[in-house]
Structures are given as C-alpha cells and as structure tokens.
Design an enzyme around this catalytic site. Structure first.
Site, PDB file in Angstrom:
ATOM      1  N   GLU A  80       0.815  -1.183  -0.021  1.00 39.32           N
ATOM      2  CA  GLU A  80       0.006   0.100   0.025  1.00 39.32           C
ATOM      3  C   GLU A  80       0.777   1.337  -0.100  1.00 39.32           C
ATOM      4  O   GLU A  80       0.902   2.036   0.838  1.00 39.32           O
ATOM      5  CB  GLU A  80      -0.989  -0.099   1.205  1.00 39.32           C
ATOM      6  CG  GLU A  80      -2.091  -0.965   1.210  1.00 39.32           C
ATOM      7  CD  GLU A  80      -3.165  -0.999   2.114  1.00 39.32           C
ATOM      8  OE1 GLU A  80      -2.829  -0.379   3.214  1.00 39.32           O
ATOM      9  OE2 GLU A  80      -4.092  -1.768   2.056  1.00 39.32           O
TER      10      GLU A  80
ATOM     11  N   GLU B 284      -6.967  -7.480  -1.135  1.00 38.13           N
ATOM     12  CA  GLU B 284      -7.500  -7.690   0.299  1.00 38.13           C
ATOM     13  C   GLU B 284      -8.849  -7.064   0.104  1.00 38.13           C
ATOM     14  O   GLU B 284      -9.229  -5.985  -0.414  1.00 38.13           O
ATOM     15  CB  GLU B 284      -6.759  -6.546   1.130  1.00 38.13           C
ATOM     16  CG  GLU B 284      -5.320  -6.857   1.168  1.00 38.13           C
ATOM     17  CD  GLU B 284      -4.605  -5.682   2.466  1.00 38.13           C
ATOM     18  OE1 GLU B 284      -5.248  -5.120   3.004  1.00 38.13           O
ATOM     19  OE2 GLU B 284      -3.360  -5.834   2.362  1.00 38.13           O
TER      20      GLU B 284
END
Lengths: 647, 647, 647
Positions: A142, A313
C-alpha cells in the site's frame, strides 16, 4: 477467477499452520499472500537472518497445493534499522521525522533506505525466486497509505533539486516556466530551491506541481528497484503491488506499467465512512458501501497493468480503522466478490484468514475469529467457491465507454481548487456513477491509453493534455465529452496563451474567459430542452459562436458541441448530468437502460450481472426469456443476480 | 477623483508596454502603481542592480502622461538575501521559521532586515525620488497580510524585552502592572520574559496585550524607516501604504499618521466569502459583497491620514484566494468605484491591468485577460471614466456621526473574549450597519481624534480610554452611546478599581458588577417601549440608581442614560439596536430615513448617492423633485443612482 | 459540614487581611485555603526565602479561629527555577517544551523537579507542619489540568523504559505481550522503545496503554513524595488534593488512596459549556449545570479516599474559562452547596474570596467583587451558613447501588474507541443519570472496592477485569449488570482467548463474536416487552444459548441474563436504558420512584433532599405527611427542598 487470502504465519503458533492450510484448501482458496510485514522476524539484527520459519510456512502451504504471493517486507523497516540509519524516516512538513512504532515510516527518497531495500529484496528473491509455489511477488504494501507519498526530508529536498536540474537543465528555464518573477521569487541556482512547504501563503503552483510529480516519480523508481530484482530472480512469477482506494498522491498508471498485475485493497464500508459521501448516502449504504466504490477501482486499476487486476485484500466484515465500523449485510461479501470477478478481477483475496487478537488491527475481522471459529464471511466465501466451480462463462467483455482519468489532473486541481471543495476525483467519480446508472460498462483509462474501439469517450477534467491528445480525439469519430477545466493549464501550470481549453479549441471553437466557483447552496438555473436544472460549484464563462445546448437564465452557455465534441462548462446536478450523458449515448448509438436506484450492472462474457446495493430487495423488470445463472429477478438486499445475454 | 491601475511591467514582454500604456490612457486611467514585487528583478545578487528596465517602464508610462505610484519592494526579500541572512525570516509560535517561496516572509523585528530595507529603499528613492511622474510612493505591501504582524523570532523576543524595559523602567513596575503574583509568575529581570506563546494555558493578559502593542509598534517603526528615506529623497510625492480589509493586528491609526494617504485594497466578494457573515448573507450578497464592507473601510481609513484615502486595489472580477470566488454582478465594479468616490476616495485603482497567466494569482482576474482581450470590468471602468468627466460635484461633505474605533479594543477583546465568539470588530461593524441602514453618514475615528462638530458619538466598545476621554465626551453636549465593555480595563489590563466603566462613570452613574456571556441560541428578552426584543451574547449586571430605558424580564437594566450619555450593557438583536440608534438620533435632532433593505446611501457634496446591493432592482420612494445625475429612481441589481440635494 | 474559601493574601495589600478575615468569620466560614500559587513570593531566588508575609497571613486567619488548608506551591515553579533547569518543562508530542508563563508547566517525570519539590515542600512543611491552625495540606493543584498528565520529555521516555523493564523483566516478554510481531515492531532491548507518539498511523495499543499506565503512575509517585514529607512534618493534618471534573488521564483511585480526603473543584456551568452535552441540554441547564454533573463527581471522589470528600473550589458565579460563561440562577450556589453536603462532602469551599482585578482569571467571580463589595453569591453562602446551624441531621446514609468505574477502562476505550465518539465515561455517566432519574442513590466505586452490601451492581464498561472479579461478583447474589465491552480485553490489550467477555463468561454463558460501531443517526430497532426502542453507537453480536430479553429485528440478542447476571450488548436510547434499570431494580427488590424531569434527589441521614435543576419551578407529588426542613413541595427554579424520612 480464483480465491485467495492474506495470512501471517509469524503471528500464530507453528502447530496451527497445517490445520489452517487444510481449511484454506477445503474452503476453495488457491492463493495465499504472506510475508509483507515480516522483516523483524526475518532479520532480527543486521545480517542475522532467520529464514527457517518462512521456509516451513511456504512448505506447509505449497504441500497442499496452495500458491503463494510473497510480499517484500519493505513497508516496515525494523527498529534496529531505524536506529542504525535514522535518515530513513520520512519527515513532515515542519521538519519533524515521522516516528517508528506503526508502519510506512520510511521516506521514498532516502537513498540509504533504497540500499537496504535492495539488500533485503535481493536475499529474499534469491531464496524464494525459484520456488514453484511462489507464483507472485508483492512489492512493499500500500504505497502512499497514511499520507506517506510526500516527505520533506533532506533526502527528498536533495533529490528534488536533482530532479529539477534534470527537467529544466538551466535555472533560467525553471524561472521562466514557473513564472518566478511573480512575487520576486527568482532563483539563481537549483540549490536554492526548497520543497514548497511551510510558506507564509501558498507556494508557486508550478513549484507545487513539480513537487507532486517528483514525489510520484520517487514512488515509481522505488518500486522499479524491487521489480527489477524480483524479475531477475523470479522470472516466471507475476510482480504485483496492492493499491488503495481513492489514492491519488502518486501516478498509479506509471507504477502499474512496471507491474504484471495491479491489485488493490477493497474496503467498501470503511471508505464509505471515511469518504466524501453525503450523510444520506452514508446512512443508505451503511452496510453495503457506495454502489460505485468497488467498481470504480476495479475499472480504474484494470487500466493500469494492461487489463490485469486482482483484489488483494477484500473486506470480510467490520474493520477497525474507519470513523465507524458497521458489519456488511448478510451476503454482501459474496456480492463484492462476484462484482470484482464481473469487473475482470483474476483473483479475489480476503484480508485476513484469521482476526489477530493483538496489535493495531485486532478489531479488524477476518474469515475466522481469533479463537479459530469461523466468522460470518466464511460461509459466503464457501458459497462463491462452489458457484465458481459450477458457473461457465464464455465470450469476452468489452466496455463501450472510456472515462479518461489523470492523476496529474487531481494534483493540479488540489493545488489550486479555486473553489474550496472542488475535486476532480469526485467529479470523475460522479460522471462514472451516472454512466453506470444508465447501465453502461466503463473502462477508466489514462490519457496515454489507446482510445480505439470505444463508442463514447468522457474526459471529466484534464487541465493538461499531451500535444497529441487533440488529434487523437479528433481521429476517433465518436462522441467525446470534455468537462470543465480541461485544457486550462499548460505543462508548466500556466494559463495557455490562447486561453482554455488551450489546444483542444482545435476540436471545438470556444474559449473560457472567466471562471466562477460557487459556495455550497449557490447555483444557477439552466434550461435544457425546456426543463430547468441547477448547476453548482463551477461556472465557466465561454466565448464562442456556437449555439449552446444549455444556458443559464442570463444567457451564459454551459454546454456546447461541435460535431461530436462536447464541452461542459459547469458541474450539473445529477439529473442534468444524466441528460448530458443520455444525449451523448444517443449520438453514439449506445443502448442504455436506467437501472433501479442503488442497482448496478456489469457484463462479463455472456453473463449480465446485476448488483443490488440497496438495503431492501429489488425486482428486475420482467423480461420473460432471461435465464438466470445466479439468483433470480427478485434480488435481495445486498444481493446479486446474473443472467445470460443472448447477443 | 482619479482612476488608476496596478501594473507589473516585469511580468510582460517589453514590447507590450507601450501598447498597454496607450490603452490605459484611452481607458481614462491617470495613475499606475508599479514595482512593489520587483526586488529580485532589480537586484538579482547583492549590489548587482538592474535599473534599466524599470527606468524604461517608468519612461513609457510617464511619456503618456500617466502618473506613477512606486512601491518599495520590501514585502518580498529575494532568495539570495534570505540565504545570506536567514534571521530575516519570521518565526511561528512553535519556533519554526516561515519559509521563502511566497511573500511577506520577513520578521518586522529583524534589525538585519531593517538595514537591508534601508539600503534598497534608499537607492530606489535616490534614483526615482526626483522623477516628476512618480507622484506617490507605496511603502511595502499590505502589512500584516497572511497573519504576518506577529512573529516569535529571537529578534522579536529581544526587541520585546527592550520595549518592556523602556515602558516599565523597572521589572518591579512590570510585575505590579501585570499582576504577576498571580500563578507565581514574578520576574526578576526583563531578560527573563519571553513572548507570551506556547504556554500550557493562556498567558497573562497584560503580557499578551503588551506583545500586541509591541508588535504593532514594530510595524509603525518599520514603516517610519521607509517613510523617512522617501520623504528625504522625494519631498513632493505622497507617501502611502495599502491597508487590508478587516485587518486589526496593528494600529492603522498610528501607521496612517506617518503617511500622506491611507489607501486600501477593496475585495468585497473575497471578504464576504472568507468573512464572518451568515450563510444567508453570503447567499444574498454573493456577487455584490456585503453592503457595508467597502463603506466601512472607506470611512475607517479616511480617518487614518487626515481624511485622505484611496482605493489602491479594487476587485475587478473573481479573485483566486477566497474559499469560493464568484464574479461580480454586471455593473458592480462601477458601483464599487462610485461608492469609493462618494466616501471620499481620491483615487480608485484596479488590481490589476492584466490577469497573469502564471504564479499564485493566475486565477485573479484583471481589467484584461491573460491573452490581452478586455475582461468584463474594462467597459465598466470606461463608463466611470466618462461619467467622471461629465459630472460636477460641488459643496463639502460632513458626516454627522462619529463612530469611535480602537485597535487596542480589538486586541483586548481577542485576548480575553470571555464569550468564544465575542468580537469588538463585528460589534462595531454591526453598529455601523444599523447607522447606515437609517441613512446616516458616519466617520469612523480613533479615540484620539477630535470629536468636535459631530451630532452623535457612538463608542461601541472601548475597554480602555485615555484619562482625558471622559471630559472630552462631557464637553461635547451631543448624545453619546457607550457600548458594553467600555471602560472595563485599565491600561495594564486590569479591572479598574471603581469597577467598569471606570473613569466613564463620571459621565453616567453606574457600575458593572458582573458579566455574562451567552452561547449562540441563548438570549434574554427585554422590553422597550412595550415591545419585546432579544439580547444576545453578552449581558452585564449594572448597579445604578438610574431608571433603565430597557430591562430584562427579571429586571436587569440593559440600557441606561444620564443626560445625553447612554450606556448599553448588552448585544441587542438588530431590530432593537435600530431602536437604540433611532432614539439617539431623535435626541440629537438628526433626520433619519430608513432605506430599502440592502440599499445604502452616501452624500458627496451636493449629491446623494444610493447603492443597491441587492441582487434585484429596487425603486426609491417617489419624491417628485429629485434631479438624478446618475441613474434613476429604479436602481437595477448592483446598481447606483445619484441625485442632487437641495439643502 | 463546614464552609470554606480560597484566599490569596499575596494578591492583596496586607492592611486588608484582617478585614477580610473578620468578614470570613462573620459569613460563617471555618476553613481557608492559601498558598498553592505562592512559590515566587516565598522563594524569589534560590534559597532566598521570604516566609514572613505567610507567617503573618496565617496568624491573621488563625487569630480569628479560622482553620487553614495550606497548599504546596509545586503547580507553579517560578521563572528562575525554570531558567536554572529547563528540563523541568513538560514536552508536547512533537518534542516542543511547554513554556513558562501560565501554570502546570512541569513534567511529572522530571527527576530534577522532584528534587526541587522535595526541597520546597520540606521547608514549608517543617515551618508550618506543627501550626495548630493548619489543619490540612493540599498537594500541588489540580493534577492533570490543561492536559498535563502526559508529557513526552526525555525524562519521561527514560522513566517509561525503566517502568517497562520493571513490568516485563525481559524484552521478549514485552514483545509477546504487546504482539509486536504485528507490523514488524519487535524490539531487541528496552532502550529501543519510545513513547508511542507521532507515529505514522496509530501505535500499538498495548504500547499506548502502558504509556497511559506509566503516566498515571508518575502522578501517583509525584504525589506520594509530597504526602510522605507532609505526613512526617504534620502528622495530625489531613493531606488532600483537589481533583477536577471529567478528569480521567490518571487513576484518581490510586492517588486518592494516598490521601486522607479526595477533594474536587466543582464548576457546574463551566463544565456544561465545555462538555459533551447536547445543544438542548446546554440551553436547558444554562445557569444550573447538568443535573448529574456535581453529584457524579461527589459520588466518584467519595469512593477514592475511604469515603472522605470535600469540594475544595465551588463555583460562585460566572467563570472565565469556558467557551461561554453565564451566571448561575439565583439560589443556585446555595443548591450546589447543599447538594454537596447531601452527597457526603465534609467541606464546601468557594473559589474565591474576592475576584482578582488582574491576571488570567480576572473575569472569574468570587464571593466579593474586586472593589470589595459583596458579589451575588455572598448572601447565598450566608444563608447556607445559617441553615447549617439550624439543621440537625441524624442517621447514616447508605447508597443501595454500586456503579463500578475504572480509569483504565477509559484509557482502553480512548486508545481504540472503534466508533469515533465512543466514550466509556459518557456511557458510565449515562447509566448514572438513569439510576438517579429513578430516585436511586449511587456509590461510584473502583473495581477493587468491596461490593458487599449493595443491592445492585452496575458495571457499565470494564474491558479488563482482575482475575478475582468474576468470583467476587458471583458471590454477591444481587443483580449485576455488565455493559458492552466488559471483559473484552486482557491486561495486555489483547482479545481474550475465549473471546469477550473473557473470564466473565463464567457468570453468564455467552461470547461476543463481532462488534459493530454505528455512525450518529444509524440505529437498530429492538423489541422489549412488546415495545420498540432504538439502540445506537455500538452493537455486539452475541453467541449464546440464552434467550435474550431483547433482540434486534433481525434477531440479534442485545440483552441477556443468566440468573442475576445481565449482559447488555449495545448502547440503548435513554428510555430503553431506563427499562433495563427498572427491571434490575425489581429483581433487586429496590424501590424506585421516577422524579420530575430535571429533578434529582439524595438522602442524607434522615433527610431526603430534592434538587430542582430546571429553570422553572416544580412541585413534588403530594404526600401529606412530609415534614420539610428546607423549602417546601413547590421548589423554585434551581432550588432545593429537604424533608424528613420516616423509615
């Protein structure tokens, strides 16, 4: 279309691993992501490596036929490394280093940290690059999360100066480009230039834009460093990164170009709560998420790496990090999963296998509870796994509409929004929503992408365009919508000599002489085909001999067209924006069909999926012949249906 | 009554200057301000001066008969100077220097910077002081803009200690004056005293007040340094400075005393958007500005330099810096201009000649567009220029009402507002609005100004008053209104021994024993002449034998009078405040006439101007004999009319 | 039941002291607090002590029979001491020292400051410890005020590391307890661990909790240092400290354990304005304070020092420090005073004798005005003094309900609220309010307190519980209510292995598998006994075979009971919470009686007090036989009544 999960063997007793792996298999999962937060466990002191546990973890998974996505652990440099070289830390705008104790504390510009990343990724890639079960590698985790793209460290300032010298060659050129004669800001050398931060009032916008470009480039090169090592050691594996929702601080198109797959982390409820949505939307979609949130990102990230996209995710239940954290409706996790597949995801992977009982995310649910019992989403995933086995999808999927999105557009409009709440992202999202409400499938693409084959091209807001862009558009011969601010700036953040829309005036003969931004509640009435609508936020004064399609009451044209090119000089209320889009579709010969409010659709091969984001059931219009492969015409709250299309 | 414009020759190709100057002349402009942001262009390295371009620019303008206002360039010290002496930078309350990269980054207290200013202003004044076309000099630019009056640098701390030593002579005297025995804050020497910043909870209010006075004095002496040099080199030129809207951090009366003309920068739309006005007002006056904004500042700054006042920068279209930036109504720029003249402006100068395509203010409109085309305001200025030629105004203008305003009052009430949103500025502005709504012309004056000749004196809030003030008021024999908090503090920020209103109790026998501040929404009903009104925000408990003119329902008097002196112990709702003013006017024998809502008037010589700030037309009451010199009884939205007064 | 006052002789001319003392006596005061802000007056330079003025001040008071509470002056270290050892200063989270110039600028962890405190308290206690009039000593002043409990100085960081080493013995144990494997945060030594501050995103919650515990322990040991010295020198005096309202940053139970009396500073209006109360409540109780504010703190602090409690500072009129500062209703000061006595206060002492005309608190009213005249509260205190003489109260007071409150619960829920506005303090206060609305007297007790003798035990929210707590509850055989989040965490901030409520599941067979937090406006309908109610904010998913007493519409049980133990899995709207409490009371055999809205009661010995917090009169239900000792059945706005109970 595969299912996967994120797993942290280092967080559980080793004796549990085999049981976990067995259950993953029986649930129908095929992919397991591991390793991305494990640096302190792999290398507890410099060069003291402990690979054995990871070897065994991979072995346990691989032995059961599970494939592995291995994460490079660079999002979390361990404490000893920070103490050894504190210059790794990112620095806030006041010069304070961001401290160790959570994650993403490093500065992208730290050359020292890049060396350390090179070192750890190399040893890791050498060790596991040839492992047959390791089918993909995730770089870091991320990028940009927790507002970490921008740092103001000495490393960053130095690298910025080099970047400027490379770009402008001479400081005279920089002064000219930035217009530093304004407010007596002329520089004598590149060495005099600081990051544009903590100034008394706003810094020069070209200076700011270059810092945003520089910071984005730093992410790109940071990522490239890892990609290069991994490709060398693991030539057959996919290299991926997991992007975020509503993340615009770096250019995802550029990072995506270096990856095999752009994956992203989909948290529809968390992003509803922390997002810009209205109070009414936050209540209506409390346990479903906004109907366009996930789709927008699927369609966006699918455009970053040549069409390959995963959900790395997937939210499985309440999370811990939004202002409020409700649970998804029953069935919602299944719906999100199918929606991702319908939008082209190759993999949907849940975060996480089992809720951790400790640490920052202990209130983040997983497929299993901390005590090992199944959590609610488990059974929904099981259902998807079974449906995947049973469902056959044939044919290809082609979206008829291209929506052109540019990260640079967002930086430019953030630097000088002109109206406090102007956001090119929200505006692009709004256009996207309206397109989907009328049943269209959309590709979100970069301005550099090929636009061949689309039946409609929508450019919500592109302040700068490449030299070739006007002729590219001209050659398409399909309807094109240019939204406000398009062509309003040069590459150097100046107003173009010929006034906006700059070079695009070759497509449509008009110029923008003035801009008004309007406070919330202020609006102008416009008339279109005899009906009254409101326009808000933004109103351009357009000089043109063209007859406008719609005008304000005092005669300012807000919507012009010239042949197939349309220019929209304002922010219309949703109902008017829909009229605009409907007209463009008509001109394009595109069939549309307005869906029930809160419902969305997507075609995948020969199947038409319909997603009900409402918290109540809907019924699809009666259409006798439809063969439903999933669900039925009555779709429950948060549910889906898919029927066969007979082209 | 002249028209002018702000111009930046350094921002445009030299070949354009002559054309620009010709057009200025043909538009009817007489004055051009230049130079105030040109330091880096004048002196690109220490003592490397490049005057030639400026010589030529002045020549081009002067040759066409244009007069010049030359700005000293000290608002923007260039990069090389900052690098040479970083102690020039102002410092925020946490000790961080404010960085180079925008403007106003210097600290008023930097002795080093004063030397540099002395140097650059001297060479500039020596060069151009004798030039016949340079009729005025502007010192610096917008002192205090971007909250730059207060700095917490070492220079400032040192200068503050000297200032204190000068004021108090002994630290014992300071301890006594400040009451440092409270919370064990006694000092042993001046050297121990810091700026009152970053303390755990609020610092001693007398300490804070002295820091505000000190900071204001630093602006005064900074300005004096330049004034002295300019007067020496250019004895025949006017020395001016351009003040801001709603700017109270330094004492404009004191700076104005050293100038020939107080000029100001009038941005009615920007200040509506960023101001305290209600949402309703922001919508109603979106494209006009608040009806009292410009007038308030005209009347205020006219009182700063012996009656001489200019508008140095007049908003000509949308600006770039407010939260939202709409465009003025058609005709509004003309109306603002005439209103300035009606309030005594000698000059109205527009900012700026041509919109810049680069830099921070590229979205700030001008009289011309970046591409050289005329922008909307151009024609309105042309109209004013023609009207000025045609209109003859005779006779003098005398305002019957003095409203006494003190910058120190604002500092005192900011330091301890007692109620979170209490503002003596808003309260004074509210009193001013009500006076104008009933048709009165007002002078806003300092407490040191002569009050002779006024028929009514309004002191909305003067916590401290000079020793002589009570007897001055007593000698006037006209109605005087003293508002809440007047006389509530001594010079040392203490409650006066005799309780508030301190020495003013010699004028009206009462004392204030208690103060209540009330949250928004809380109010008390009062009865006045049989009608009910609400009072808000502030309620003083007054002990007096006087019979109150109005009281709360539980019998607390809120409005007292003794002979011609009135005391108002609360913040009345507008309707009640109007009743108060009407009664005072009646007592003063002043004729009033309530104007239509949103309209305002001003007498200039033998003309009565009426300004319609509404976004709809109004019609003045029929009054057969009126001869209109501008407009007519029906005034369009944002328009004006002027008719002859037959006294 | 005695009356007292806070007095600052150092702030007034010595010639006034005797007159002041005479008036205190004639007003009926018996106790005078002095000295707590006098360090700079006692010791103006190191070891230059000036005791004489204090000797004389004590003498003047003592000579008139007034008893003295002497404050140690450590809340305000003087300027010279800060300059001598700047490391005394507390440090904010960005590493900036908090500056001298107000109060409470010291760091609890500064060992250097502890030495200085030891020094000054020792000399003071040696000088006055044996004085017969000095009947009590106050340590410091308002620990934690202005958010001063937490400091991030080097002293604090060092002491924290020692504290961790002491707690965990080995860093491995710490890593295990905190779960530092999460996000690669493992430590190799205690020396590597920083305070959990300025991290990129949230720090590990166990790390945060330990820092909160450590900071609280620092307050405890700082206070112990003074207590020990004072007890040694003044063995017969009471040692007290004055706590604050809604102050939870340190464990008041632990500090209170070292004191003889827990006193507190009661400012009902200031805390209404700055508190979390709704706009509606802020308007309704504007001049009275919230009906439960003072009582909550009386009942809380009575539980901190073996039942001994005083009000050290009672608000007498408007204060200066809240966002808005209205005056109390007439009679309100008397009501607050009687309410304190009714709740067991031994002393009610007003802040302050006379309003100071200088310094930060010059707008804080006192019993007298700055000019020496009586302020409004004076006469109300006089009335109380007379009533105290006349009233005889016999019999003892026993509250039937224990409400268990834990400071650690507040820290845990602040660290991870999960829903943005979740507050265990507000929730406990809400439970307390409902109990009082149905007429019950409540003891607020620590989880370590004995629960013997109570008829009902309410634990609103205790995330962690001691090992023995479940069996303690089990042994009581009275109804027990466990609120949401109770038992949800281990001592190390982990989810318990058996899921929440952890060890308390031995009392009631259920487990919490999931938690939802809901945004304001979102709620779920529940049905209880055929009626519909809403639940808000928090919703736990409970797995249990028990039949719930109330469930959501989709069948989630929110209220369970097993024998006498109840579990409430949500935050009910007030009407539903009342139903819960009423059922528990019924089960407990407790008589309840709903009071008029805004009224509260408290039994003291044989008297039942009723307090009317409304701004209108109420009338108690007719009940012929009642003998009123104070007031009568019609109670005016803000008034009280007390009648004899015939048990």
């Amino acid at each position: 279309m595969k299912l996967g999960v994120c797993y942290y063997p280092e967080q559980w007793p080793e004796e549990q691993w085999a049981k976990d792996a067995d259950e993953m298999v029986s649930l129908g999962l095929q992919l397991v992501r591991i390793g991305e937060f494990s640096w302190s466990r792999i290398e507890s002191e410099r060069n003291q490596f402990t690979w054995e546990w990871l070897d065994r973890a991979i072995q346990v998974l691989a032995a059961r036929g599970l494939n592995i996505v291995l994460g490079s652990p660079t999002a979390c440099p361990p404490r000893w490394l920070i103490d050894e070289c504190p210059e790794i830390l990112a620095t806030d705008e006041y010069g304070n280093p961001r401290k160790f104790g959570s994650r993403r504390h490093y500065c992208f510009s730290s050359r020292r940290y890049r060396e350390e990343c090179e070192r750890i990724v190399t040893v890791m890639a050498q060790r596991y690059g040839g492992h047959p079960a390791v089918v993909a590698w995730q770089t870091d985790n991320e990028y940009g999360c927790h507002e970490t793209t921008l740092s103001y460290s000495k490393s960053a300032a130095d690298a910025f100066r080099d970047w400027l010298a490379e770009r402008y060659k001479s400081v005279e050129q920089l002064n000219e480009s930035w217009g530093t004669v304004f407010w007596s800001q002329e520089y004598q050398s590149f060495g005099e230039i600081d990051p544009p931060v903590a100034t008394v009032t706003e810094a020069n916008p070209a200076h700011q834009l270059d810092y945003r470009r520089f910071a984005s480039d730093e992410v790109v090169s940071f990522n490239q460093l890892q990609v290069k090592i991994i490709r060398h050691c693991a030539p057959n594996a996919d290299v991926i990164h997991n992007f975020m929702g509503f993340s615009t601080d770096f250019d995802h198109h550029e990072v995506g170009r270096d990856l095999d797959v752009s994956t992203w982390d989909s948290y529809p409820l968390g992003f509803l709560e922390q997002g810009w949505f209205s109070e009414k939307e936050k209540q209506a979609y409390l346990r479903q998420g906004h109907p366009d949130f996930a789709a927008f990102h699927h369609d966006l990230y699918r455009g970053c790496s040549n069409g390959r996209m995963w959900v790395m995710e997937q939210q499985p239940g309440p999370v811990n990090w939004a202002p409020y954290n409700p649970a998804p409706l029953p069935g919602m996790v299944r719906t999100w999963t199918w929606e991702a597949f319908a939008h082209g995801a190759e993999v949907v992977s849940y975060f996480r296998w089992r809720q951790a009982p400790f640490g920052q995310e202990q209130m983040h649910s997983g497929l299993n509870l901390p005590n090992g019992d199944r959590d609610t989403a488990f059974d929904e995933v099981l259902q998807v796994a079974q449906e995947l086995e049973e469902l056959t999808i044939t044919g290809s999927t082609i979206a008829p509409v291209a929506l052109v999105w540019s990260y640079q557009a967002q930086w430019i409009t953030q630097i000088q929004p002109q109206g406090e709440n102007f956001s090119s992202l929200i505006w692009a999202y709004t256009c996207y929503s309206v397109l989907r409400e009328i049943g269209l499938d959309v590709d979100i693409v970069s301005p550099q992408a090929s636009l061949e084959g689309y039946q409609l091209v929508v450019c919500p807001c592109l302040p700068t365009v490449d030299e070739s862009f006007p002729s590219t558009l001209a050659s398409l011969d399909v309807p094109v919508l240019l939204g406000m601010r398009t062509g309003s700036k040069t590459e150097n953040y100046q107003i173009p000599r010929e006034l906006p829309p700059g070079p695009l005036s070759s497509l449509i003969p008009l110029k923008v002489s003035r801009v008004e931004s309007l406070r919330p509640g202020a609006s102008e009435a416009v008339v279109y085909e005899g009906k009254h609508y409101q326009v808000e936020q933004w109103l351009e004064w357009v000089d043109s001999d063209l007859l406008p399609l719609a005008s304000t009451e005092d005669g300012k044209g807000v919507w012009f067209h010239h042949n197939k090119v349309h220019y929209l000089a304002t922010w219309p209320e949703p109902g008017f924006l829909r009229e605009v889009m409907l007209r463009l579709c008509k001109q394009a010969g595109l069939a549309v069909g307005v869906l029930p409010e809160g419902a969305r659709s997507r075609r995948l091969g020969d199947l038409q999926f319909v997603f009900n984001y409402n918290n109540h059931a809907i019924r699809l219009p009666d259409n006798g012949g439809r063969v439903f492969r999933l669900g039925q015409p009555e779709i429950p709250a948060g549910g889906i249906a898919a029927y066969k299309i007979n082209d």
